[in-house]
Design an enzyme around this catalytic site. Structure first.
Site, PDB file in Angstrom:
ATOM      1  N   GLU A 200       0.806  -1.226   0.000  1.00 55.32           N
ATOM      2  CA  GLU A 200       0.000   0.000   0.000  1.00 55.32           C
ATOM      3  C   GLU A 200       0.829   1.261   0.000  1.00 55.32           C
ATOM      4  OE1 GLU A 200      -0.884  -2.538   1.751  1.00 55.32           O
ATOM      5  OE2 GLU A 200      -2.932  -2.946   1.165  1.00 55.32           O
TER       6      GLU A 200
ATOM      7  N   HIS B 233     -10.887  -4.797  10.166  1.00 55.55           N
ATOM      8  CA  HIS B 233     -11.593  -4.502   8.928  1.00 55.55           C
ATOM      9  C   HIS B 233     -12.776  -3.584   9.149  1.00 55.55           C
ATOM     10  CE1 HIS B 233      -9.279  -7.916   7.407  1.00 55.55           C
ATOM     11  NE2 HIS B 233      -9.564  -7.477   6.215  1.00 55.55           N
TER      12      HIS B 233
END
Lengths: 398, 430
Positions: free
Chosen positions: A134, A203
């Site tokens: 990322e 998450h």
């Protein structure tokens, strides 16, 4: 009591869809991109009417067709993730410099299918499947933006963008400034965030507050297919780095959106339901909890004004201010965490600017300051529920 | 042949090297070509030869010999013009940095200032081969990269003084040199941060060629990323090596291995100090070159840049170099041993090039002196310019935060406004 009955009667007139009291932002007016119809409190509308009906109150249940839709309505129906894709596709057609990069955006079509079908259409370089890095691919997007491209960087989950925080904060936010205005970074960083259905703590992160303080970054949150498409297009066209917050649970919302092209304004808030008694400011998924609570509140005789702030940075203090001046009571309902969240900043902004108009302290309902638990019951209590909203409004309007 | 340019390898490793080498049975300071090192490396045998699909195996395994690194003379002698360009550029870098030190101690510039003395061969060797359309990405040690790329000395000096006429309007400072006209993409304070940006610029170049079909007959726009030995232990380095090779991006990764990351010796921080070997691990060629020799650097650079331009992908070049000053002007530089400094001080790249030029009769002593004086004038004039330039006004504080500042503050009259009435965008003036 009589007054509230009377206002209830007014209310039922108000939400008559055929009165067209709040039309959606019209198709793009020539020469002015992203113009929005502003609905004044007395029902006046500025700007051209699109001549179509609108959802008057969207409810929390997914895939509900709007109660006010009729068979002969123009436009087409689609789900929120399809609306995002449509917006993205239109922008990619329009400008060949727009590209997408992220994990599994290409061949897999995106983990939430937002980019489905784009890679076969535009090729593997324009819809780039990145390795799991990322920080580096966000930096790569920033470098590409500095040299003329307009990348849309997808974080598979907003939480993964924490790994890219170095690039987002240092480079994305800062380079336009530290280069003295020489380089602009027209990236869109988007991804699903928020509390889902028992996805676990990592998450289910609410990261709006984490990115909020970064100077140089603009933030928006979409909540309906209509504004998702419009904000996606506006974010891509903007020369600023924009973080577009989507929500995991809203991807399957269905709505009828116009066939014509439209672009929304990134900095403006959306009047969901005009009212008189209290201003409820919300965004993303909490909008639906608020509207569900609004039904209960209306039955109890309250007239809440619901504004989906959409623009998390900067705040649309104009729309918010007009509302505060009318109702004098503010309730903020957000999914962000209590500490240092969007609500905190919004509260401060309202107090700074509209103190004299307030009749009661601003109430803010936020998520609990906990990592989202896995257990369903605990998870439910982490976020704000409609019952709490009703109770808060009742307390505010005493 | 003079000793400065004849050394294909160090005649005898300095004592500190021998000590570490003995401990680790590895000599980390090879000036020898990667090809020779490969066969000697003890680690080679433990690695399975893995040929990535996209690159031809001889390139990957680094066996392609580079004449400059392995022979005692250069393949082609550098012509007079080229040599003088190199000389002038290196002298500019050196004189400028020395002036920076002076100005710092006189209180004209502040903060963290990282000087490049001793490493000029790397900057000059690479950047002077680039075209205007090529990009350079650097770190905080970026003054000389900016100068080599073509940013005016006065703009850099004014930026260091924090004046409004600086290349970044005084908003960036020493560690954030940018120039859109010269394609200098920064100037980054955190190490490793610039490598993804460089990868992005290379991606852009490939994208323009393949998707937008804007092709240049001479090949792709190349990006050169400079960073140090400390950065080579950072995740962003490895992630970008992977992505660059995966997509065959037109980028050259240049490691300026000056053996020290502030006070951390490269050997104490790195499990395998031979950085060039990390290139083949990702499928790209890795070269090791004597970074104190501008001509050797230039030959390797030519190959790497040509490779990128052709579209064959990235290269990792490790330049063994040294900084004559501390990490920054605030660094007392107590950990580095005097004999190490002396060893590299004797290999000053400018002195070496000067010797070469004089030996090869490419120019006379007088001409070189003239160049030096010209540079002195340029740098002095840069200081005068910076001194006499205005400080940024208060109204500049909120400018340039956003490329599109329109949305920041909507006023009661419905017009967009921001806190400061002059919230506009601006570009740097040189």
């Amino acid at each position: 009591m009589a007054a509230s009955l009377q206002s209830a009667a007014l209310l039922s007139n108000r939400i008559d869809p055929h009165r067209r009291l709040f039309a959606p932002p019209a198709r793009s007016l020539p020469g002015r991109k992203g113009s929005i119809l502003v609905v004044r409190s007395d029902g006046r509308i500025s700007g051209r009417l699109s001549g179509r009906n609108l959802i008057t109150n969207a409810v929390a249940a997914k895939a509900d067709t709007p109660t006010s839709s009729t068979d002969s309505k123009p436009g087409h129906e689609l789900l929120l993730f399809e609306a995002l894709r449509e917006g993205l596709e239109e922008e990619m057609d329009r400008d060949p410099r727009v590209c997408v990069m992220g994990e599994d955006v290409g061949h897999y079509g995106g983990s939430y299918k937002v980019t489905k079908g784009l890679a076969p259409k535009y090729g593997d370089l324009r819809v780039l499947d990145t390795p799991i890095a990322e920080n580096s691919f966000t930096g790569m997007g920033i470098g590409a933006a500095m040299t003329g491209l307009r990348p849309v960087i997808e974080g598979m989950n907003m939480g993964f963008l924490l790994l890219a925080y170095n690039q987002i904060s240092n480079n994305c936010g800062m380079l336009h400034y530290t280069s003295g205005g020489q380089f602009k970074i027209p990236v869109v960083i988007r991804g699903p965030g928020g509390v889902g259905r028992q996805l676990g703590a990592e998450h289910s992160q609410r990261l709006e507050s984490y990115f909020q303080s970064i100077p140089g970054l603009q933030m928006v949150a979409c909540s309906t297919p209509y504004n998702a498409k419009g904000l996606m297009k506006a974010a891509i066209r903007s020369d600023n780095p924009v973080v577009l917050f989507e929500h995991v649970l809203l991807y399957n919302l269905k709505e009828r959106i116009p066939d014509e092209e439209y672009v929304l304004c990134l900095e403006e808030a959306e009047m969901v339901r005009p009212g008189e008694h209290v201003t409820i400011l919300t965004y993303s998924r909490m909008r639906y909890h608020v509207m569900q609570a609004a039904k209960t509140l209306v039955n109890k005789g309250y007239d809440p004004e619901v504004i989906d702030i959409r623009s998390l940075k900067p705040f649309d203090l104009y729309t918010i201010g007009n509302s505060v001046k009318k109702t004098h009571r503010v309730l903020i309902v957000e999914e962000c965490m209590r500490t240092g969240g969007i609500g905190s900043s919004l509260r401060a902004a309202i107090i700074d600017n509209f103190w004299d108009y307030l009749d009661a302290p601003i109430m803010c309902l936020s998520s609990q300051d906990v990592p989202t638990p896995y257990a369903g019951t605990l998870e439910e209590w982490t976020v704000v529920q409609p019952a709490q909203i009703v109770a808060a409004v009742e307390q505010l309007c005493q | 042949m003079m000793s400065a340019f004849s050394a294909a390898k160090i005649l005898s490793p300095p004592p500190f090297v021998a000590q570490f080498a003995a401990e680790r049975s590895l000599c980390p300071f090879l000036s020898s070509p990667s090809a020779l090192a490969l066969t000697r490396s003890p680690l080679r045998s433990t690695r399975l030869p893995r040929t990535p699909l996209a690159v031809s195996s001889d390139v990957v395994l680094g066996q392609k010999p580079l004449a400059s690194s392995s022979s005692t003379s250069h393949n082609e002698d550098v012509g007079r013009e080229a040599a003088l360009v190199l000389y002038e550029d290196m002298v500019l870098g050196r004189v400028f940095e020395d002036m920076c030190a002076q100005m710092y101690y006189r209180g004209k510039m502040f903060g963290f200032v990282h000087l490049y003395n001793g490493q000029e061969a790397v900057s000059t060797g690479f950047i002077k081969l680039l075209e205007a359309r090529d990009s350079v990405v650097s770190t905080y040690r970026d003054h000389v990269h900016a100068l080599s790329k073509g940013v005016a000395a006065r703009a850099v000096m004014a930026e260091l003084f924090g004046k409004a006429t600086g290349c970044c309007r005084g908003q960036g400072g020493s560690m954030h040199m940018f120039s859109s006209t010269h394609n200098l993409l920064g100037g980054f304070a955190f190490i490793g941060e610039g490598i993804p940006v460089a990868t992005g610029a290379a991606f852009s170049s490939k994208y323009r060629h393949e998707v937008l079909k804007e092709s240049n007959p001479n090949g792709l726009d190349v990006t050169v990323a400079f960073f140090g030995d400390g950065t080579c232990n950072n995740g962003q380095f490895f992630e970008c090596l992977n992505m660059a090779q995966l997509w065959k991006l037109p980028i050259v990764f240049v490691v300026e291995n000056n053996l020290w990351a502030i006070g951390m010796s490269h050997i104490r921080a790195t499990s395998d100090p031979e950085i060039w070997k990390k290139g083949p691990a990702f499928g790209m060629p890795g070269y090791h070159v004597d970074g104190m020799d501008v001509l050797k650097v230039r030959e390797v650079a030519m190959e790497a840049i040509a490779r990128a331009r052709r579209g064959d992908g990235p290269t990792l070049v490790e330049c063994e170099t040294y900084r004559f000053r501390g990490h920054s002007l605030a660094d007392p530089d107590e950990l580095r041993k005097p004999d190490e400094k002396a060893h590299y001080g004797a290999r000053d790249p400018i002195a070496a090039l000067k010797k070469y030029i004089l030996e090869k009769n490419l120019a006379t002593e007088t001409e070189l002196k003239a160049i030096e004086e010209k540079i002195e004038t340029i740098v002095e004039e840069a200081v005068e310019f910076a001194d006499s330039s205005p400080h940024p006004p208060r109204s500049q504080l909120l400018e340039n935060v956003f490329a599109d500042p329109r949305g920041f503050g909507i006023g009661p009259d419905g017009k967009y406004r921001c806190e400061d009435p002059k919230f506009t965008e601006g570009t740097a003036q040189v």
